[in-house]
Design an enzyme around this catalytic site. Structure first.
Site, PDB file in Angstrom:
ATOM      1  N   GLY A 184     -28.184 -30.292  -9.749  1.00 35.06           N
ATOM      2  CA  GLY A 184     -29.613 -30.321  -9.473  1.00 35.06           C
ATOM      3  C   GLY A 184     -30.193 -28.964  -9.139  1.00 35.06           C
ATOM      4  O   GLY A 184     -29.487 -27.954  -9.052  1.00 35.06           O
ATOM      5  N   ARG A 219     -32.215 -24.244  -6.105  1.00 46.45           N
ATOM      6  CA  ARG A 219     -33.094 -23.149  -5.682  1.00 46.45           C
ATOM      7  C   ARG A 219     -34.338 -23.092  -6.551  1.00 46.45           C
ATOM      8  O   ARG A 219     -34.951 -22.039  -6.692  1.00 46.45           O
ATOM      9  CB  ARG A 219     -32.348 -21.823  -5.732  1.00 46.45           C
ATOM     10  CG  ARG A 219     -31.755 -21.478  -7.090  1.00 46.45           C
ATOM     11  CD  ARG A 219     -31.184 -20.086  -7.110  1.00 46.45           C
ATOM     12  NE  ARG A 219     -30.650 -19.737  -8.419  1.00 46.45           N
ATOM     13  CZ  ARG A 219     -30.501 -18.508  -8.860  1.00 46.45           C
ATOM     14  NH1 ARG A 219     -30.874 -17.488  -8.112  1.00 46.45           N
ATOM     15  NH2 ARG A 219     -29.997 -18.269 -10.053  1.00 46.45           N
ATOM     16  N   LYS A 253     -38.210 -20.350  -9.273  1.00 49.42           N
ATOM     17  CA  LYS A 253     -36.776 -20.181  -9.028  1.00 49.42           C
ATOM     18  C   LYS A 253     -36.587 -19.193  -7.888  1.00 49.42           C
ATOM     19  O   LYS A 253     -37.143 -18.095  -7.930  1.00 49.42           O
ATOM     20  CB  LYS A 253     -36.069 -19.636 -10.279  1.00 49.42           C
ATOM     21  CG  LYS A 253     -35.951 -20.622 -11.431  1.00 49.42           C
ATOM     22  CD  LYS A 253     -35.219 -19.994 -12.603  1.00 49.42           C
ATOM     23  CE  LYS A 253     -33.781 -19.664 -12.266  1.00 49.42           C
ATOM     24  NZ  LYS A 253     -33.071 -19.059 -13.429  1.00 49.42           N
ATOM     25  N   GLY A 279     -30.829 -21.230  -1.505  1.00 49.15           N
ATOM     26  CA  GLY A 279     -32.022 -21.506  -2.302  1.00 49.15           C
ATOM     27  C   GLY A 279     -32.782 -20.275  -2.738  1.00 49.15           C
ATOM     28  O   GLY A 279     -33.902 -20.384  -3.247  1.00 49.15           O
ATOM     29  N   ARG A 336     -40.737 -19.624 -14.139  1.00 53.92           N
ATOM     30  CA  ARG A 336     -40.272 -19.880 -15.506  1.00 53.92           C
ATOM     31  C   ARG A 336     -41.120 -20.961 -16.157  1.00 53.92           C
ATOM     32  O   ARG A 336     -41.487 -21.951 -15.530  1.00 53.92           O
ATOM     33  CB  ARG A 336     -38.805 -20.320 -15.476  1.00 53.92           C
ATOM     34  CG  ARG A 336     -38.245 -20.673 -16.829  1.00 53.92           C
ATOM     35  CD  ARG A 336     -36.736 -20.771 -16.799  1.00 53.92           C
ATOM     36  NE  ARG A 336     -36.252 -21.906 -16.033  1.00 53.92           N
ATOM     37  CZ  ARG A 336     -34.963 -22.095 -15.724  1.00 53.92           C
ATOM     38  NH1 ARG A 336     -34.054 -21.207 -16.101  1.00 53.92           N
ATOM     39  NH2 ARG A 336     -34.586 -23.146 -15.026  1.00 53.92           N
ATOM     40  N   ASP A 396     -25.055 -28.311 -17.883  1.00 51.86           N
ATOM     41  CA  ASP A 396     -26.305 -28.236 -17.130  1.00 51.86           C
ATOM     42  C   ASP A 396     -27.149 -27.048 -17.545  1.00 51.86           C
ATOM     43  O   ASP A 396     -28.297 -26.919 -17.100  1.00 51.86           O
ATOM     44  CB  ASP A 396     -26.031 -28.191 -15.626  1.00 51.86           C
ATOM     45  CG  ASP A 396     -25.098 -27.067 -15.223  1.00 51.86           C
ATOM     46  OD1 ASP A 396     -23.914 -27.131 -15.616  1.00 51.86           O
ATOM     47  OD2 ASP A 396     -25.533 -26.123 -14.533  1.00 51.86           O
ATOM     48  N   ASN A 397     -26.621 -26.178 -18.400  1.00 52.22           N
ATOM     49  CA  ASN A 397     -27.387 -25.050 -18.939  1.00 52.22           C
ATOM     50  C   ASN A 397     -27.696 -25.241 -20.417  1.00 52.22           C
ATOM     51  O   ASN A 397     -28.030 -24.276 -21.105  1.00 52.22           O
ATOM     52  CB  ASN A 397     -26.613 -23.743 -18.759  1.00 52.22           C
ATOM     53  CG  ASN A 397     -26.464 -23.343 -17.305  1.00 52.22           C
ATOM     54  OD1 ASN A 397     -27.232 -23.788 -16.458  1.00 52.22           O
ATOM     55  ND2 ASN A 397     -25.482 -22.524 -17.003  1.00 52.22           N
ATOM     56  N   ASP A 454     -31.577 -20.658 -18.467  1.00 53.39           N
ATOM     57  CA  ASP A 454     -30.632 -20.216 -17.444  1.00 53.39           C
ATOM     58  C   ASP A 454     -29.820 -19.015 -17.909  1.00 53.39           C
ATOM     59  O   ASP A 454     -28.626 -19.119 -18.193  1.00 53.39           O
ATOM     60  CB  ASP A 454     -29.718 -21.375 -17.022  1.00 53.39           C
ATOM     61  CG  ASP A 454     -30.471 -22.416 -16.220  1.00 53.39           C
ATOM     62  OD1 ASP A 454     -31.454 -22.047 -15.558  1.00 53.39           O
ATOM     63  OD2 ASP A 454     -30.102 -23.597 -16.269  1.00 53.39           O
TER      64      ASP A 454
END
Length: 486
Positions: A84, A87, A107, A120, A170, A245-246, A255
């Site tokens: 998840g 940050r 981010k 974070g 982003r 996850d990327n 990412d």
């Protein structure tokens, strides 16, 4: 300034969780992408101080409702059921004049429910790297997330040593990842179906018209990923951390982390400090993308019309199709980079395979080679030929290759240079140049960052400054490792 909507929060929790950003001590605007903001519908751009407050998380822009997004992921092949946004916070989504929807995300804005003990925050260096590389990728036509803003936090973050902090804003077509589907699958079939239906509506509406929309979704994502990785490799780009996850479902580069551009051509090249086994080396990227897609397929199997072994076979067939999509895109890119006629596909593959071998054996810089080849194609004069031959440790072998290339079906003299120029940038965000920018920024000097940003945002221009920044690294300048900053 931007008109926020909140399309993603129609999905069930815990795919998202409401969360407020943590303020920073002394936000200072480093850069703001006004052209992108205008594209996203901003009619008025406020002053720098207001932008710094908004895009540091100190103040919530009007209409924004921050949420952290949940996802899982295979990290270097090992499954982590909950990752998840540790940050990052999605402020909301905006719709541009063409009706296309984009996410806007902070981010480095502080801890979230997914932080897992992290702070974070983001160091300054990774923020500047992502800003530069994502804007370069957009300029050369590679699908990518974009940079809207970078803000210095006025605070230090603790990594191997204390570093200046920053917050990055982003913009993405969405932030749905393969890992998002893996997370949804852990929360049940209906959650996965809701997410899949959302993705189809937002990114792949053509899939809804097929007999099996979820198998069609797999086909669409497979094609996009294959095309994306082929484009990366045509530039010598190494993502560095191709975890599930990327891997963006929309087919965008996301990412950037410890990404880098290869200089001396080496198919086994690795830069990322955490990729000790070379899992994400340059030439492994297509196979890794295909592996990630298999993990995506596993989440869709329960939704497909055909179940059991037959359903698995249908999904496997789609994933095997990755190779054909990749080869088709790679061949088209090779034709363009070599200035060949459109129907010279097999010739392009033969010539490029041979050239890559020569670049590797001759310790040739990839970008410089294609740049010099582009100029040689403009007139085939001896001076430019000698400049090409000076790039290699094996000039005789390379000279023989040049004769084979000139005998191939090239584009005509009037169009060849322009076509090759658009396929072969003058300048890339070379690793040592990015390091120089970051080093200067650590001393609160952002002028080199803005200079490099202006050059890599116009990567086909032949300016004096572009030529200066395009020069390959010397041995003493070479960057051998890159770091993600998390």
């Amino acid at each position: 300034m931007l008109t926020f909507e909140h399309d993603y929060t129609r999905l069930p929790e815990p795919l998202w969780l409401a969360c407020e950003p943590s303020g920073v001590r002394a936000p200072k605007l480093i850069a703001f992408n006004e052209a992108l903001a205008r594209k996203l519908g901003a009619s008025v751009v406020p002053d720098d101080e207001t932008l710094a407050q908004w895009f540091s998380g100190n103040e919530i822009p009007s209409g924004a409702k921050p949420v952290a997004l949940g996802y899982a992921g295979h990290q270097f092949g090992n499954f982590v059921p909950q990752l998840g946004d540790g940050r990052a916070l999605l402020l909301g989504d905006v719709v541009d004049a063409e009706g296309k929807r984009f996410d806007v995300q902070l981010k480095g804005s502080g801890r979230t429910p997914f932080s897992r003990g992290g702070d974070g925050r983001s160091p300054l260096g990774p923020v500047l790297r992502e800003y530069l590389v994502s804007e370069f990728m957009a300029a050369v036509g590679v699908p990518t997330t974009r940079a809207l803003a970078a803000v210095a936090s006025g605070e230090r973050v603790a990594r191997q040593m204390p570093e200046p902090g920053a917050v990055f804003t982003r913009v993405a077509s969405s932030h749905v990842r393969v890992g998002t589907f893996q997370f949804a699958a852990r929360h049940g079939e209906e959650t996965t179906r809701a997410l899949a239906d959302y993705v189809i509506a937002r990114h792949y509406p053509e899939a809804r018209e097929q007999d099996d929309p979820y198998l069609a979704l797999l086909e669409c994502v497979t094609r996009r990923q294959a095309e994306l990785v082929a484009r990366w490799m045509s530039l010598g780009f190494i993502h560095g951390v191709m975890n599930t996850d990327n891997t963006s479902i929309s087919g965008e580069t996301i990412d950037y982390g410890p990404c880098a551009f290869m200089e001396q051509f080496d198919p086994r090249k690795v830069f990322s400090s955490i990729d000790e086994g070379g899992r994400y080396a340059f030439n492994n990227q297509p196979a890794v993308a295909q592996w990630n897609l298999a993990r995506f397929a596993e989440t869709l199997l329960p939704l497909m019309n055909v179940q059991g072994e037959e359903g698995v076979e249908l999904a496997v067939e789609v994933i095997r199709g990755f190779e054909a999509h990749f080869d088709k895109t790679r061949q088209a890119l090779r034709i363009a980079k070599l200035g060949l006629a459109e129907d010279a596909g097999d010739t392009a593959d033969t010539l490029m395979d041979a050239l890559e071998t020569l670049m590797h054996q001759g310790r040739m810089d990839m970008t410089a080679t294609f740049d010099a080849l582009t100029h040689y194609a403009e007139g085939f004069d001896d001076i430019r030929r000698e400049a090409l031959l000076a790039l290699t440790d094996q000039p005789e072998a390379f000279d023989a290759w040049l004769e084979q290339w000139r005998a191939a079906p090239l584009l005509n003299d009037a169009t060849r240079f322009d076509a090759m120029r658009l396929a072969n940038p003058v300048v890339i965000p070379r690793n040592h140049r990015v390091k120089e920018v970051i080093d200067s920024a650590m001393e609160d000097d952002f002028a080199p960052f803005h200079t490099l940003l202006s050059v890599v945002s116009a990567p086909f221009d032949e300016s004096v400054e572009a030529r200066r920044l395009a020069a390959p690294a010397t041995d003493s300048q070479a960057v051998l490792r890159t770091f993600c900053g998390t």
